[in-house]
Design a protein around this motif. Sequence first.
Motif, PDB file in Angstrom:
ATOM      1  N   VAL A 124       0.850  -1.202   0.000  1.00 49.39           N
ATOM      2  CA  VAL A 124       0.000   0.000   0.000  1.00 49.39           C
ATOM      3  C   VAL A 124       0.879   1.243   0.000  1.00 49.39           C
ATOM      4  CG1 VAL A 124      -1.662   1.338   1.366  1.00 49.39           C
ATOM      5  CG2 VAL A 124      -1.985  -1.120   1.073  1.00 49.39           C
ATOM      6  N   LEU A 125       1.901   1.261   0.845  1.00 48.09           N
ATOM      7  CA  LEU A 125       2.803   2.416   0.899  1.00 48.09           C
ATOM      8  C   LEU A 125       3.505   2.612  -0.443  1.00 48.09           C
ATOM      9  CD1 LEU A 125       4.023   4.684   2.616  1.00 48.09           C
ATOM     10  CD2 LEU A 125       5.823   3.085   3.276  1.00 48.09           C
ATOM     11  N   CYS A 126       3.945   1.541  -1.069  1.00 48.04           N
ATOM     12  CA  CYS A 126       4.594   1.634  -2.382  1.00 48.04           C
ATOM     13  C   CYS A 126       3.626   2.185  -3.430  1.00 48.04           C
ATOM     14  CB  CYS A 126       5.127   0.279  -2.828  1.00 48.04           C
ATOM     15  SG  CYS A 126       6.570  -0.247  -1.907  1.00 48.04           S
ATOM     16  N   GLY A 127       2.384   1.731  -3.403  1.00 48.55           N
ATOM     17  CA  GLY A 127       1.386   2.226  -4.354  1.00 48.55           C
ATOM     18  C   GLY A 127       1.112   3.705  -4.189  1.00 48.55           C
ATOM     19  N   VAL A 128       0.980   4.161  -2.938  1.00 44.60           N
ATOM     20  CA  VAL A 128       0.758   5.584  -2.683  1.00 44.60           C
ATOM     21  C   VAL A 128       1.979   6.383  -3.119  1.00 44.60           C
ATOM     22  CG1 VAL A 128       0.447   7.305  -0.856  1.00 44.60           C
ATOM     23  CG2 VAL A 128      -0.926   5.229  -0.843  1.00 44.60           C
ATOM     24  N   TYR A 129       3.168   5.856  -2.847  1.00 43.47           N
ATOM     25  CA  TYR A 129       4.402   6.535  -3.257  1.00 43.47           C
ATOM     26  C   TYR A 129       4.424   6.709  -4.773  1.00 43.47           C
ATOM     27  CZ  TYR A 129       9.266   7.900  -3.607  1.00 43.47           C
ATOM     28  OH  TYR A 129      10.407   8.607  -3.868  1.00 43.47           O
ATOM     29  N   ARG A 130       4.109   5.647  -5.503  1.00 45.06           N
ATOM     30  CA  ARG A 130       4.120   5.720  -6.972  1.00 45.06           C
ATOM     31  C   ARG A 130       3.103   6.734  -7.484  1.00 45.06           C
ATOM     32  NH1 ARG A 130       4.048  -0.138  -6.336  1.00 45.06           N
ATOM     33  NH2 ARG A 130       6.230  -0.782  -6.258  1.00 45.06           N
ATOM     34  N   ASP A 131       1.935   6.815  -6.826  1.00 50.34           N
ATOM     35  CA  ASP A 131       0.918   7.793  -7.232  1.00 50.34           C
ATOM     36  C   ASP A 131       1.358   9.224  -6.943  1.00 50.34           C
ATOM     37  OD1 ASP A 131      -0.715   5.738  -8.071  1.00 50.34           O
ATOM     38  OD2 ASP A 131      -2.002   5.782  -6.287  1.00 50.34           O
ATOM     39  N   ARG A 132       1.995   9.429  -5.800  1.00 46.78           N
ATOM     40  CA  ARG A 132       2.392  10.781  -5.379  1.00 46.78           C
ATOM     41  C   ARG A 132       3.649  11.278  -6.077  1.00 46.78           C
ATOM     42  NH1 ARG A 132      -0.994  13.421  -1.339  1.00 46.78           N
ATOM     43  NH2 ARG A 132       0.834  14.337  -0.426  1.00 46.78           N
ATOM     44  N   PHE A 133       4.550  10.375  -6.415  1.00 43.89           N
ATOM     45  CA  PHE A 133       5.837  10.760  -6.994  1.00 43.89           C
ATOM     46  C   PHE A 133       6.127   9.975  -8.273  1.00 43.89           C
ATOM     47  CE2 PHE A 133       6.141  11.121  -2.330  1.00 43.89           C
ATOM     48  CZ  PHE A 133       6.296  12.503  -2.221  1.00 43.89           C
ATOM     49  N   PRO A 134       5.278  10.140  -9.302  1.00 47.74           N
ATOM     50  CA  PRO A 134       5.468   9.350 -10.523  1.00 47.74           C
ATOM     51  C   PRO A 134       6.691   9.772 -11.341  1.00 47.74           C
ATOM     52  CG  PRO A 134       3.690  10.919 -10.821  1.00 47.74           C
ATOM     53  CD  PRO A 134       4.117  11.007  -9.387  1.00 47.74           C
ATOM     54  N   GLU A 135       7.195  10.966 -11.104  1.00 47.63           N
ATOM     55  CA  GLU A 135       8.306  11.488 -11.896  1.00 47.63           C
ATOM     56  C   GLU A 135       9.664  10.917 -11.499  1.00 47.63           C
ATOM     57  OE1 GLU A 135       8.480  13.609  -8.133  1.00 47.63           O
ATOM     58  OE2 GLU A 135       6.773  13.186  -9.427  1.00 47.63           O
ATOM     59  N   GLY A 136       9.773  10.442 -10.284  1.00 48.34           N
ATOM     60  CA  GLY A 136      11.069   9.973  -9.793  1.00 48.34           C
ATOM     61  C   GLY A 136      11.259   8.494 -10.043  1.00 48.34           C
ATOM     62  N   PRO A 137      12.403   7.993  -9.653  1.00 49.16           N
ATOM     63  CA  PRO A 137      12.594   6.547  -9.758  1.00 49.16           C
ATOM     64  C   PRO A 137      11.608   5.836  -8.829  1.00 49.16           C
ATOM     65  CG  PRO A 137      14.455   7.606  -8.647  1.00 49.16           C
ATOM     66  CD  PRO A 137      13.536   8.680  -9.098  1.00 49.16           C
ATOM     67  N   LEU A 138      10.913   4.863  -9.362  1.00 46.25           N
ATOM     68  CA  LEU A 138       9.894   4.164  -8.585  1.00 46.25           C
ATOM     69  C   LEU A 138      10.537   3.010  -7.827  1.00 46.25           C
ATOM     70  CD1 LEU A 138       7.030   4.157 -11.225  1.00 46.25           C
ATOM     71  CD2 LEU A 138       7.417   5.763  -9.354  1.00 46.25           C
ATOM     72  N   PRO A 139      10.434   3.058  -6.511  1.00 46.59           N
ATOM     73  CA  PRO A 139      11.089   2.020  -5.714  1.00 46.59           C
ATOM     74  C   PRO A 139      10.319   0.703  -5.740  1.00 46.59           C
ATOM     75  CG  PRO A 139       9.850   3.485  -4.302  1.00 46.59           C
ATOM     76  CD  PRO A 139       9.740   4.040  -5.699  1.00 46.59           C
ATOM     77  N   THR A 140      11.048  -0.359  -5.562  1.00 41.06           N
ATOM     78  CA  THR A 140      10.426  -1.672  -5.406  1.00 41.06           C
ATOM     79  C   THR A 140      10.084  -1.857  -3.930  1.00 41.06           C
ATOM     80  OG1 THR A 140      12.519  -2.769  -4.948  1.00 41.06           O
ATOM     81  CG2 THR A 140      11.844  -2.604  -7.270  1.00 41.06           C
ATOM     82  N   GLU A 141       9.276  -2.865  -3.632  1.00 35.42           N
ATOM     83  CA  GLU A 141       8.950  -3.146  -2.235  1.00 35.42           C
ATOM     84  C   GLU A 141      10.209  -3.488  -1.446  1.00 35.42           C
ATOM     85  OE1 GLU A 141       5.626  -5.783  -1.661  1.00 35.42           O
ATOM     86  OE2 GLU A 141       4.391  -4.662  -3.080  1.00 35.42           O
ATOM     87  N   ALA A 142      11.126  -4.193  -2.082  1.00 36.07           N
ATOM     88  CA  ALA A 142      12.379  -4.562  -1.403  1.00 36.07           C
ATOM     89  C   ALA A 142      13.210  -3.325  -1.081  1.00 36.07           C
ATOM     90  CB  ALA A 142      13.176  -5.528  -2.265  1.00 36.07           C
ATOM     91  N   SER A 143      13.280  -2.365  -2.028  1.00 33.85           N
ATOM     92  CA  SER A 143      14.075  -1.162  -1.759  1.00 33.85           C
ATOM     93  C   SER A 143      13.416  -0.294  -0.695  1.00 33.85           C
ATOM     94  CB  SER A 143      14.312  -0.361  -3.045  1.00 33.85           C
ATOM     95  OG  SER A 143      13.111   0.165  -3.556  1.00 33.85           O
ATOM     96  N   VAL A 144      12.099  -0.257  -0.663  1.00 38.10           N
ATOM     97  CA  VAL A 144      11.385   0.500   0.373  1.00 38.10           C
ATOM     98  C   VAL A 144      11.681  -0.117   1.739  1.00 38.10           C
ATOM     99  CG1 VAL A 144       9.091   1.014   1.310  1.00 38.10           C
ATOM    100  CG2 VAL A 144       9.573   1.439  -1.095  1.00 38.10           C
ATOM    101  N   CYS A 145      11.605  -1.427   1.838  1.00 39.19           N
ATOM    102  CA  CYS A 145      11.900  -2.100   3.112  1.00 39.19           C
ATOM    103  C   CYS A 145      13.338  -1.839   3.540  1.00 39.19           C
ATOM    104  CB  CYS A 145      11.648  -3.598   2.998  1.00 39.19           C
ATOM    105  SG  CYS A 145       9.907  -4.017   2.886  1.00 39.19           S
ATOM    106  N   SER A 146      14.252  -1.877   2.587  1.00 41.47           N
ATOM    107  CA  SER A 146      15.662  -1.641   2.888  1.00 41.47           C
ATOM    108  C   SER A 146      15.885  -0.226   3.406  1.00 41.47           C
ATOM    109  CB  SER A 146      16.496  -1.882   1.629  1.00 41.47           C
ATOM    110  OG  SER A 146      17.823  -1.499   1.852  1.00 41.47           O
ATOM    111  N   VAL A 147      15.313   0.760   2.726  1.00 42.08           N
ATOM    112  CA  VAL A 147      15.477   2.161   3.136  1.00 42.08           C
ATOM    113  C   VAL A 147      14.828   2.393   4.494  1.00 42.08           C
ATOM    114  CG1 VAL A 147      14.723   4.521   2.616  1.00 42.08           C
ATOM    115  CG2 VAL A 147      15.776   3.128   0.836  1.00 42.08           C
TER     116      VAL A 147
END
Length: 183
Positions: A36-59
Amino acid sequence: MTNTASSTDEEILALRLRDLLLRFPCSVLEGVRVGVLCGVYRDRFPEGPLPTEASVCSVVTSLLADVVELEEASDHSGDGVFHLRDDLALRPAMDGQLACWPVLVQRLVEIVRLHGVSQRLGELPFAGATDVDKGGGKLEDSTEETGVLLAQLKPLLRRHWDAAFDEKALGFFNERGTYVSVK
């Protein structure tokens, strides 16, 4: 891409994720699913590099460990849940961060303390009462309570909480990642 650029990208991602998590009131209790957090991130920041679930967890686990806890999925689906730490939720919020609600509660207590009127509960009419009801539509309790009329609340919130209270659109993300406007 240099290591410095990668580090900066991770820091930007961490700041954006932190801000988004603070816009989920459910992040304090139920938590927010990683997907859900990844989906909201992609909707809010479509211009930037889109993170994967693994990269979000890592960060989140490396740069936001003081802010968020990651609970692994018990069903082994891989979709863990982020929980906002209590100490962060209890801090004053910035604009739109409804996961940090205690400031509003503090302001409401202050408003009632400074502007509230004491009245016996037995003298207050309650919703849905009819003359046939016991007590003629009045509560039977003779204890006193202090309160503020709802009609007075908006101007008092402007004075004690936020001068632009009515002009701003107030909203949050629900547990599914849908933005809900409160206004």
